[in-house]
Enzyme design. Sequence first.
Site, PDB file in Angstrom:
ATOM      1  N   THR A  93      20.127 -26.000  -8.337  1.00 37.08           N
ATOM      2  CA  THR A  93      21.168 -26.372  -9.676  1.00 37.08           C
ATOM      3  C   THR A  93      22.280 -26.150  -9.446  1.00 37.08           C
ATOM      4  OG1 THR A  93      19.775 -24.550 -11.181  1.00 37.08           O
ATOM      5  CG2 THR A  93      21.758 -25.269 -11.591  1.00 37.08           C
ATOM      6  N   LYS A 168      19.183 -29.161 -17.505  1.00 38.29           N
ATOM      7  CA  LYS A 168      18.631 -28.111 -17.086  1.00 38.29           C
ATOM      8  C   LYS A 168      20.278 -26.869 -17.711  1.00 38.29           C
ATOM      9  CE  LYS A 168      18.482 -24.167 -14.323  1.00 38.29           C
ATOM     10  NZ  LYS A 168      17.814 -23.720 -13.917  1.00 38.29           N
ATOM     11  N   LYS A 243      26.668 -18.814 -13.943  1.00 38.78           N
ATOM     12  CA  LYS A 243      26.655 -19.965 -13.178  1.00 38.78           C
ATOM     13  C   LYS A 243      26.116 -21.031 -13.924  1.00 38.78           C
ATOM     14  CE  LYS A 243      24.812 -22.920  -9.241  1.00 38.78           C
ATOM     15  NZ  LYS A 243      23.671 -23.144  -8.228  1.00 38.78           N
TER      16      LYS A 243
HETATM   17  P1  NAD Z   1      19.060 -17.308  -2.419  1.00 36.12           P
HETATM   18  O1  NAD Z   1      20.394 -17.094  -2.548  1.00 36.12           O
HETATM   19  O2  NAD Z   1      18.187 -16.304  -2.550  1.00 36.12           O
HETATM   20  O3  NAD Z   1      18.823 -19.143  -1.134  1.00 36.12           O
HETATM   21  C1  NAD Z   1      19.436 -19.936  -1.164  1.00 36.12           C
HETATM   22  C2  NAD Z   1      19.258 -20.340   0.352  1.00 36.12           C
HETATM   23  O4  NAD Z   1      19.963 -21.547   0.801  1.00 36.12           O
HETATM   24  C3  NAD Z   1      19.454 -18.816   1.442  1.00 36.12           C
HETATM   25  O5  NAD Z   1      18.467 -18.316   1.792  1.00 36.12           O
HETATM   26  C4  NAD Z   1      20.491 -18.787   2.066  1.00 36.12           C
HETATM   27  O6  NAD Z   1      20.949 -18.593   2.852  1.00 36.12           O
HETATM   28  C5  NAD Z   1      20.132 -20.666   2.322  1.00 36.12           C
HETATM   29  N1  NAD Z   1      21.614 -21.522   2.650  1.00 36.12           N
HETATM   30  C6  NAD Z   1      22.444 -21.626   2.476  1.00 36.12           C
HETATM   31  N2  NAD Z   1      23.148 -22.455   2.834  1.00 36.12           N
HETATM   32  C7  NAD Z   1      22.364 -23.239   3.651  1.00 36.12           C
HETATM   33  C8  NAD Z   1      22.444 -24.116   4.394  1.00 36.12           C
HETATM   34  N3  NAD Z   1      23.973 -24.749   4.990  1.00 36.12           N
HETATM   35  N4  NAD Z   1      21.608 -24.942   5.485  1.00 36.12           N
HETATM   36  C9  NAD Z   1      20.521 -24.259   5.336  1.00 36.12           C
HETATM   37  N5  NAD Z   1      20.063 -22.971   4.156  1.00 36.12           N
HETATM   38  C10 NAD Z   1      21.430 -22.202   3.452  1.00 36.12           C
HETATM   39  O7  NAD Z   1      19.196 -18.328  -3.938  1.00 36.12           O
HETATM   40  P2  NAD Z   1      18.128 -18.901  -4.771  1.00 36.12           P
HETATM   41  O8  NAD Z   1      17.702 -17.657  -6.120  1.00 36.12           O
HETATM   42  O9  NAD Z   1      16.869 -19.276  -4.324  1.00 36.12           O
HETATM   43  O10 NAD Z   1      18.355 -19.833  -5.494  1.00 36.12           O
HETATM   44  C11 NAD Z   1      18.650 -21.183  -4.742  1.00 36.12           C
HETATM   45  C12 NAD Z   1      18.950 -22.582  -5.746  1.00 36.12           C
HETATM   46  O11 NAD Z   1      18.035 -22.277  -6.865  1.00 36.12           O
HETATM   47  C13 NAD Z   1      20.248 -22.043  -6.562  1.00 36.12           C
HETATM   48  O12 NAD Z   1      20.961 -23.589  -7.009  1.00 36.12           O
HETATM   49  C14 NAD Z   1      19.839 -21.407  -8.136  1.00 36.12           C
HETATM   50  O13 NAD Z   1      20.809 -21.952  -9.398  1.00 36.12           O
HETATM   51  C15 NAD Z   1      18.960 -21.945  -8.427  1.00 36.12           C
HETATM   52  N6  NAD Z   1      17.948 -21.056  -9.253  1.00 36.12           N
HETATM   53  C16 NAD Z   1      17.606 -19.771  -9.185  1.00 36.12           C
HETATM   54  C17 NAD Z   1      17.086 -19.246 -10.408  1.00 36.12           C
HETATM   55  C18 NAD Z   1      16.776 -17.220  -9.569  1.00 36.12           C
HETATM   56  O14 NAD Z   1      16.286 -17.491 -10.626  1.00 36.12           O
HETATM   57  N7  NAD Z   1      16.559 -17.634  -8.656  1.00 36.12           N
HETATM   58  C19 NAD Z   1      16.504 -19.674 -10.953  1.00 36.12           C
HETATM   59  C20 NAD Z   1      16.048 -21.181 -11.453  1.00 36.12           C
HETATM   60  C21 NAD Z   1      16.798 -21.956 -10.280  1.00 36.12           C
END
Ligand code: NAD
Length: 288
Positions: A93, A168, A243
């Site tokens: 997102t 979204k 966010k």
């Molecule tokens: P998270 O923080 O659990 O995972 C993000 C991952 O990205 C981490 O493991 C981190 O180490 C990795 N990362 C960061 N920088 C990096 C890089 N340069 N190279 C490789 N890996 C890297 O977050 P999440 O909850 O999995 O969310 C991910 C996305 O999904 C976000 O944009 C969030 O807004 C969206 N989202 C999350 C949810 C939810 O319920 N968690 C729901 C809908 C959308």
Amino acid sequence: MKIAFIGLGNMGGGMAANLVKAGHEVRAFDLSEAALAAAREAGCVTFGTAKEACQGVEAVVSMLPNGAIVRQVYWDDVIGHAPEGAILLDCSTIDVATAREVISVTEAHGYQMVDAPVSGGIAAAAGGTLTFMVGGSDEAFARAKPILDAMGKAVIHAGAAGNGQAAKICNNMLLAIHMIGTCEAFAMAQKLGLDPQTFYDISSVSSGQNWSMTSYCPVPGVGPKTPADNDYQGGFAAGLMLKDLKLAMEAASAAGAKVELGDHARAIYEAFAKDNAATDFSGIIRTL
Ligand code: NAD
């Protein structure tokens, strides 16, 4: 298909595992060692850099925290490293402007790309039941769809590049507004002497009915089982709702859209998330 997967966090970990289950060869990368270990358990092949993960793939999927990281990963690790012609899918997102910029730059380098943010949380990512809202050309959408089908229950083409992100944030702005409204109505009903279950029985079949009430009721013991029945744990964290609301306000300002209730919802979640970022967003009822 050979697919690179970058960002194996709460969401990406489950999504990558579902691509493996669907028979794809998943070449995974994350900055976190723990995330890489979990991905290996799920059958992914892991790499020490994103560049290596991108070698020889037909597709790249990313699930990253924000637009600045998405831009940096595509600039530094994908462009020139994934084979030209690969289909790129960013499921993070992020803001609409960055999504459009990344798609336009990668396409200028000979790739096809979609923005494909999701609706659904960690359980839907693990269960393969996400909804994807996809922005990009018809051809890019047609190439991305079978990959997304392996991770979700619905894949909807929202139009041109960036429109997935637009859908979204508009959806989540509306969700924030009707969740706050639903919480206010329940809290006020109770103050006026109405039993919450009785108010639910009436309003859920009246004109106040909405998703926050009948699918995600913020009152424990009323309606279906929701995070309210688990002390507002699990579900959709208030910090993530904040966010999305901030992204929505940025986009509204850039587009000249009037979003008074959206901005008020942003302020309410900003105050709530200060001490409750990990609490489910329906926990806002506790402040009323
Ligand atoms: P998270 O923080 O659990 O995972 C993000 C991952 O990205 C981490 O493991 C981190 O180490 C990795 N990362 C960061 N920088 C990096 C890089 N340069 N190279 C490789 N890996 C890297 O977050 P999440 O909850 O999995 O969310 C991910 C996305 O999904 C976000 O944009 C969030 O807004 C969206 N989202 C999350 C949810 C939810 O319920 N968690 C729901 C809908 C959308």
